[in-house]
Write an enzyme that holds these catalytic residues in place. Structure first.
Site, PDB file in Angstrom:
ATOM      1  CE  LYS A  91      68.844  50.892  61.343  1.00 27.09           C
ATOM      2  NZ  LYS A  91      69.499  51.099  60.743  1.00 27.09           N
TER       3      LYS A  91
ATOM      4  CE1 TYR B  44      39.785  42.135  45.432  1.00 26.59           C
ATOM      5  CE2 TYR B  44      40.671  42.213  47.140  1.00 26.59           C
ATOM      6  CZ  TYR B  44      39.534  42.744  46.366  1.00 26.59           C
ATOM      7  OH  TYR B  44      38.872  43.559  47.611  1.00 26.59           O
TER       8      TYR B  44
HETATM    9  C1  LIG Z   1      70.694  50.132  61.608  1.00 29.37           C
HETATM   10  C2  LIG Z   1      72.300  49.776  61.646  1.00 29.37           C
HETATM   11  C3  LIG Z   1      72.241  49.078  62.298  1.00 29.37           C
HETATM   12  C4  LIG Z   1      71.809  48.433  63.377  1.00 29.37           C
HETATM   13  O1  LIG Z   1      72.134  47.466  62.577  1.00 29.37           O
HETATM   14  P1  LIG Z   1      71.887  45.802  63.011  1.00 29.37           P
HETATM   15  O2  LIG Z   1      72.324  45.276  61.440  1.00 29.37           O
HETATM   16  O3  LIG Z   1      70.180  46.160  63.081  1.00 29.37           O
HETATM   17  O4  LIG Z   1      71.963  45.335  63.783  1.00 29.37           O
HETATM   18  C5  LIG Z   1      73.611  49.683  63.172  1.00 29.37           C
HETATM   19  N1  LIG Z   1      74.089  50.453  61.935  1.00 29.37           N
HETATM   20  C6  LIG Z   1      74.229  50.895  61.105  1.00 29.37           C
HETATM   21  C7  LIG Z   1      75.078  52.663  61.149  1.00 29.37           C
HETATM   22  C8  LIG Z   1      72.583  51.056  60.393  1.00 29.37           C
HETATM   23  O5  LIG Z   1      72.522  52.382  60.003  1.00 29.37           O
END
Ligand SMILES: *Cc1c(COP(=O)(O)O)cnc(C)c1O
Length: 377
Positions: free
Chosen positions: A51, A272
């Site tokens: 994702k 800044y």
């Molecule tokens: C993002 C996510 C993962 C992966 O999690 P990690 O901690 O990056 O391994 C797995 N399952 C779901 C439902 C997620 O939202």
């Protein structure tokens, strides 16, 4: 016209990008991390969570490299991410949408051959009637809430859903899943609580396979693995478990170019707001990445970059496009225009940067900007 043509002819991509930064993504290290996670969960399989553009590293490149290692299950958050990835991967893959089935997305999802993670009875029914209308058996995953209260079918919908499922010929449930809220904390009691709840659900939906562990869950032991694990951050080299040795290999290296150096006397204000005032004569370098490139403004006056293992503290505020660092610790003349300093690499991990600003590796990774020259190895 002429000057335009001249401009294009004289365009040198290296020179043009050389003054900003190089983001190197080590696909071989990614593949080794995948193999390590696969071995850790065997005989269960390892999926990949890709994702948010594979946590900012490039969903297409990452997914293809993992496919070459035998990965066939890919999780994204949104339907659009799934459709884009589906077009780029071979047909022997399954792509799952974690955020669920949004109203109006049913036909698109079905036509794209993407698999929704159904997070409620309402989503289940909508997907089922889409199957009925299309005259097809549609694949689906059921996600249950086991204690995170974020996504998933709630307890009070479970018995109705189980009853609906019995008479439902339009859906093929590939597996059931849930997500751990505290998997990175090996000692957190919530892990065992969620596992116990998942076992109750697995009994209620007997005969369906279980998908449970994220990266942290992989290292909680076999009870958490089910038939399919869903690691994300560990693939990309992030630490799956807080406060212990990170067993994963780093995948990302970020080097940023020096765009100016100067020597200033004691009492000089930097950046800044003039928040930093030099106490002695100081040599400074300004580097070509700032908060627009994913280096949080909260690194102002506290983070560092490295050169040859030497720590170069950030002085003054992080700007949008640049950061100024104190290079007095290096022999004079070491750094000049175009020299590269390490922001992420052997001397500074994702976790180091995240800790400096009170966030997590995930946020640092997914924020890395679009202006770096990306190199896949
Ligand atoms: C993002 C996510 C993962 C992966 O999690 P990690 O901690 O990056 O391994 C797995 N399952 C779901 C439902 C997620 O939202």
């Amino acid at each position: 016209m002429d000057s335009h043509a001249l401009h294009i002819q004289s365009w040198d991509a290296d020179a043009a990008t050389g003054a900003s930064g190089h983001l190197t993504i080590d696909l071989a290290a990614l593949q080794r991390n995948y193999r390590k996670l696969s071995a850790a969960v065997a005989p269960a399989m390892a999926a990949a969570v890709v994702k948010a553009d594979a946590y900012g590293l490039g969903a297409e490149q990452v997914s293809k490299a993992l496919h070459a290692q035998g990965c066939r299950h890919f999780f994204v958050a949104q339907l659009l991410e799934a459709i884009e990835l589906k077009l780029r991967l071979p047909n022997d893959t399954q792509i799952f949408v974690l955020n669920g089935l949004q109203p109006g997305g049913e036909v698109t999802c079905a036509d794209a051959g993407v698999i929704p993670v159904l997070n409620s009875l309402e989503q289940f029914r909508r997907w089922s009637s889409a199957g009925q209308k299309l005259g097809r058996v549609l694949p689906a995953v059921l996600q249950f809430d086991t204690g995170m209260s974020r996504l998933g079918i709630p307890l009070h919908e479970r018995s109705t859903l189980a009853a609906d499922l019995k008479g439902c010929g339009n859906l093929e449930i590939l597996f059931i899943m849930s997500h751990l809220a505290c998997a990175d904390e090996a000692d957190n009691k919530q892990n065992a609580d969620q596992l116990a709840e998942m076992r109750v659900i697995a009994a209620e939906f007997a005969g369906l396979d279980v998908c449970f562990a994220n990266s942290g869950g992989v290292f909680l032991g076999g009870d958490y693995h089910g038939v399919l694990a869903r690691p994300g951050i560990a693939l990309y080299g992030g630490a799956p478990t807080a406060g212990t040795h990170n067993p994963m290999e780093p995948v990302v290296r970020l080097e940023v170019a020096v765009i100016q150096t100067r020597t200033v006397p004691a009492g000089t204000r930097v950046g800044y707001g003039g928040t930093h005032v030099t106490s002695v004569e100081t040599r400074l370098a300004t580097i070509a990445a700032g908060y627009a490139d994913g280096l949080p403004r909260s690194l102002s006056d506290r983070g560092a970059v490295f050169y040859d293992g030497v720590r170069l503290p950030i002085v003054g505020r992080v700007s949008m496009d640049s950061i100024t660092v104190d290079i007095t610790a290096l022999p004079e003349g070491t750094l000049s225009l175009g020299s590269l300093v390490e922001v992420l690499g052997p001397h500074q991990t994702l976790e180091d940067v995240a800790e400096a600003v009170g966030t997590i590796s995930y946020e640092i990774l997914t924020s890395l900007g679009r202006r770096y020259e990306r190199r896949y190895r």
